[in-house]
Each structure stands twice: as structure tokens, then as C-alpha cells.
Write an enzyme that holds these catalytic residues in place. Sequence first.
Site, PDB file in Angstrom:
ATOM      1  N   SER A  66       0.825  -1.209   0.000  1.00  0.00           N
ATOM      2  CA  SER A  66       0.000   0.000   0.000  1.00  0.00           C
ATOM      3  C   SER A  66       0.859   1.258   0.000  1.00  0.00           C
ATOM      4  CB  SER A  66      -0.900   0.028   1.231  1.00  0.00           C
ATOM      5  OG  SER A  66      -1.772  -1.066   1.241  1.00  0.00           O
TER       6      SER A  66
HETATM    7  N1  SAH Z   1       0.064  -4.622   4.115  1.00  0.00           N
HETATM    8  C1  SAH Z   1       0.515  -5.409   2.988  1.00  0.00           C
HETATM    9  C2  SAH Z   1      -0.647  -5.533   2.024  1.00  0.00           C
HETATM   10  C3  SAH Z   1      -0.446  -6.531   0.977  1.00  0.00           C
HETATM   11  S1  SAH Z   1      -1.804  -6.696  -0.146  1.00  0.00           S
HETATM   12  C4  SAH Z   1       1.698  -4.706   2.343  1.00  0.00           C
HETATM   13  O1  SAH Z   1       1.759  -3.505   2.425  1.00  0.00           O
HETATM   14  O2  SAH Z   1       2.551  -5.351   1.738  1.00  0.00           O
HETATM   15  C5  SAH Z   1      -2.906  -7.736   0.742  1.00  0.00           C
HETATM   16  C6  SAH Z   1      -2.424  -9.119   1.066  1.00  0.00           C
HETATM   17  O3  SAH Z   1      -3.528  -9.847   1.597  1.00  0.00           O
HETATM   18  C7  SAH Z   1      -1.926  -9.923  -0.128  1.00  0.00           C
HETATM   19  O4  SAH Z   1      -0.622 -10.360   0.130  1.00  0.00           O
HETATM   20  C8  SAH Z   1      -2.912 -11.088  -0.233  1.00  0.00           C
HETATM   21  O5  SAH Z   1      -2.321 -12.284  -0.665  1.00  0.00           O
HETATM   22  C9  SAH Z   1      -3.397 -11.187   1.214  1.00  0.00           C
HETATM   23  N2  SAH Z   1      -4.656 -11.872   1.413  1.00  0.00           N
HETATM   24  C10 SAH Z   1      -5.804 -11.785   0.695  1.00  0.00           C
HETATM   25  N3  SAH Z   1      -6.757 -12.569   1.239  1.00  0.00           N
HETATM   26  C11 SAH Z   1      -6.205 -13.154   2.353  1.00  0.00           C
HETATM   27  C12 SAH Z   1      -6.677 -14.065   3.343  1.00  0.00           C
HETATM   28  N4  SAH Z   1      -7.929 -14.559   3.341  1.00  0.00           N
HETATM   29  N5  SAH Z   1      -5.833 -14.446   4.307  1.00  0.00           N
HETATM   30  C13 SAH Z   1      -4.565 -13.975   4.370  1.00  0.00           C
HETATM   31  N6  SAH Z   1      -4.062 -13.118   3.458  1.00  0.00           N
HETATM   32  C14 SAH Z   1      -4.873 -12.709   2.457  1.00  0.00           C
END
Ligand code: SAH
Length: 219
Positions: A66
Site C-alpha cells: 500500500s
Molecule cells: N500490508 C501489505 C498488504 C499486501 S496486499 C503490504 O503492504 O505489503 C494484501 C495481502 O492480503 C496480499 O498479500 C494477499 O495475498 C493477502 N490476502 C488476501 N486474502 C487473504 C486471506 N484470506 N488471508 C490472508 N491473506 C490474504
Amino acid sequence: MAGAVEPGFRGARRRLVETLQDKGIKDLAVLRAIDMVPRHKFVPESTRHRAYEDSALPIGSGQTISQPYVHARALELLELTGGEKVLEIGTGSAYQTALLAELAAQVFSVERVGALLDKSRALLAELGVRNVSVLLGDGTLGWRDFAPYDAIVVGAGAPKVPPALEEQLAEGGRLLLPIGTREEQTLAVFTKHGGQLARRDITPVRFVPLIGAGGWPPG
Ligand code: SAH
């Protein structure tokens, strides 16, 4: 944080902190965490030169890290004081995980994509972050073993509050969740009082979808 001192990026990181202050981030603990955590290590080599711009960047597996402002705003809303046990859903690059590790006592983070989690686990170890535990799985089910949590932060957008997360939130705790459609959401903060969640809407956001039993179907 061990390994955080890299003179080459220090100035850029300091400028990012100033940008975030200009955009209205006031919480000094949050700003200090952003000043400490080397964001360039959490993005792919090819985008490293852009690591301290206030923008979202791709991190592989179709996911994104993000925009720093969004992380800063989210962390500010959690109002952490250092003693909390926090659950994070969606480790992704683990950048927010590392920020949380600076702001809370213990962080539990769940990610569903194995390749991202492997990278994150190795990076957190390299940086000497010790108060984080990670789990591969469906974060919409939470992480029951260590519940209840003083704060829960979901880094992907959901159609509703996953019931397991509501259950695993401590009384008086805060849950941060982008809620809406697959494409567009509202960042909402929920507080739990008398076993009930009260919702406050903060701002429109666009997160990748939360995929799982308590989120969206894959695809
Ligand atoms: N705060 C992180 C956001 C990554 S994007 C950063 O800044 O890097 C969101 C993440 O949520 C992705 O890596 C995706 O694979 C994960 N995600 C989506 N659904 C999920 C679930 N049910 N359980 C765990 N992770 C999940």
C-alpha cells in the site's frame, strides 16, 4: 530495528516522513516507525528507487504494498501504545508487519500466498524483527490460538466483517477493515464494546480483495 541503518536511503526516508506530516499524519510513534523501517527492502529490486515515494507498488503474485500514507493513517487509527497483541491479515510484503512490530508488543500475521510469506519470513529474520509470528492460511478465519487481540488490521478489502475476526477481537479492541466491493471500499474502524461492534467510516480506499471463507471467492 537491526539492519535498518543504511545511509543511502536515510535522507529519502526522512523526506517521506516529512511528506506524511504535511499530509496530516501526527502520531509521533507512527512517524518514528516509518523513519525506522527500511521500506526499500520490502519492494522488488526493480522498484527500489521508488520505495520512498508516497505510492503503492507491485510486490509480485498480483499483490501490492500500500501507499505509505494509507499505512500511516491505518496505524494512527489503531492508537497503539506499545503493549498490544495485534493480528494482521494479509502479510504481503511484511512492511506493515514491521511497522506494527515497532508499535505493539506482539504481532501475529496471516498470509494466504506461500511465495509472499516465504519472502516475508526471511526478510523479517534478516532485519532482526523478533516479536512477529507468521502463519500461512486463510486469515478470514483469524488465528484462534493467540486470540483475543487488542487490535486486528486487515490489509485486503472484504464484503463484510469476517465473523471469526469479530469473535477474536478483545473487548475494547479495534478492528480496521476496508469494506465494500471487490474494486472499491471504505476504510472502516470497528470498536468492540459490550460484545458489539460499532463502525466508523474513515475514507474511500482501493485494496486487493480479501479471498477466503469470510471474504470473496477466488477469481
Ligand atoms: N500490508 C501489505 C498488504 C499486501 S496486499 C503490504 O503492504 O505489503 C494484501 C495481502 O492480503 C496480499 O498479500 C494477499 O495475498 C493477502 N490476502 C488476501 N486474502 C487473504 C486471506 N484470506 N488471508 C490472508 N491473506 C490474504
